[in-house]
Design a protein around this motif. Sequence first.
Motif, short mmCIF file in Angstrom:
data_model
loop_
_atom_site.label_atom_id
_atom_site.label_comp_id
_atom_site.label_asym_id
_atom_site.label_seq_id
_atom_site.Cartn_x
_atom_site.Cartn_y
_atom_site.Cartn_z
N ARG A 212 0.84 -1.21 0.00
CA ARG A 212 0.00 0.00 0.00
C ARG A 212 0.87 1.25 0.00
NH1 ARG A 212 -2.89 -2.96 3.85
NH2 ARG A 212 -2.37 -1.56 5.57
N LEU A 213 1.96 1.21 0.74
CA LEU A 213 2.89 2.34 0.75
C LEU A 213 3.38 2.64 -0.66
CD1 LEU A 213 4.89 4.37 2.08
CD2 LEU A 213 6.46 2.45 2.36
N GLU A 214 3.80 1.61 -1.37
CA GLU A 214 4.33 1.81 -2.72
C GLU A 214 3.23 2.31 -3.68
OE1 GLU A 214 7.36 1.85 -3.50
OE2 GLU A 214 8.39 0.69 -1.95
N GLU A 215 2.01 1.83 -3.49
CA GLU A 215 0.90 2.30 -4.32
C GLU A 215 0.66 3.79 -4.11
OE1 GLU A 215 -2.27 -0.21 -3.14
OE2 GLU A 215 -1.52 -1.97 -4.22
N VAL A 216 0.69 4.22 -2.86
CA VAL A 216 0.48 5.63 -2.55
C VAL A 216 1.59 6.48 -3.16
CG1 VAL A 216 0.44 7.35 -0.69
CG2 VAL A 216 -0.84 5.21 -0.44
N LEU A 217 2.83 6.05 -3.01
CA LEU A 217 3.95 6.82 -3.54
C LEU A 217 3.93 6.88 -5.06
CD1 LEU A 217 6.86 5.67 -1.19
CD2 LEU A 217 5.47 7.74 -1.05
#
Length: 318
Positions: A212-217
């Motif tokens: 999810r972190l990578e998706e947001v970034l």
Amino acid sequence: MPEAATGRFTDAEDYQTSLPDLKTELVVTQSGAFGAQLTWAKLPNVHLLRAQETLARVAYITLPEAPVVVSFSPGGAQGLIWNGLQLGSGEVVFHSRGERLHQRTIGPSHWGFLSVAPTFFARHGSALAGHQLAPPILGRIVRPLPVDLARLRGLHARVAHMVETRPVTVGHPEVGRAVERELLELLVTCLADCDMDEGPSPRWDHVGIMARLEEVLAVQAGQILEVRELCAIVGVAERTLKACCDAFLGISPRRYLQLRRLKLVRAAMLRSDPVTMRVGDLARRYGFAESGHFAAAYRLAYGEKPSATLARLRNIAR
């Protein structure tokens, strides 16, 4: 027709885009001048990749949906970290289809991938194994017999060396068919006798948080985010995100955000006209309001001042 190539890189962005079959976001986490060598071969049913890098980095990788994929350290040296778990010298990651993963190194590294077309694997793999053999639903660390893994690593290294020294040989159809048959046989031998439940498993809840972190970034690339804002969007406590980043990235969330923004500035510099480029404007675009702070952070990340990068680009453009 088999394809094969090898190349050396001094820019991490060029290296990242040259990794075949992999969608990769690579962030160098160690200060200094980056260097890498990449060797790959695409046979009709088996793809091989071998990479060497000079600096520690983290890569968020999305594997293709169809192939059967394993990754390992070709020389057996420790230092390759998959989803927060460090691989032992005798361990291999048997990936799930289309897996999204964080792969981290802690210094100069040597790593490899091997992927097999699903129909080829299904047709021959189970017959060689003597039982049904298929990728796991979730990626697993497996521990083949040492002699079997040594043979697989040895052939992987010999094929890579052939690409680097005699690429025309690898491109010969008969040689390609013989190599892929032997690679498949050795891979199946490594996997067939493994206990798929023996190796350690990552914290899958943490794997989800990092995805999810990578998706947001990715969605908010270029936007300035504080760690607190990021936690709210990801839906996780700040302490939990810090623990996940420590394990998966080897750095804090704040440092990761900074390195991602520095990477965007450097990429913009490499794309811009060096004659008219204003580095300060690019830095401010990605959240570096104070030029001295930006210059110090850039030098720490890339081993040179922004002005040195600009001067080199202007020399190339002449």
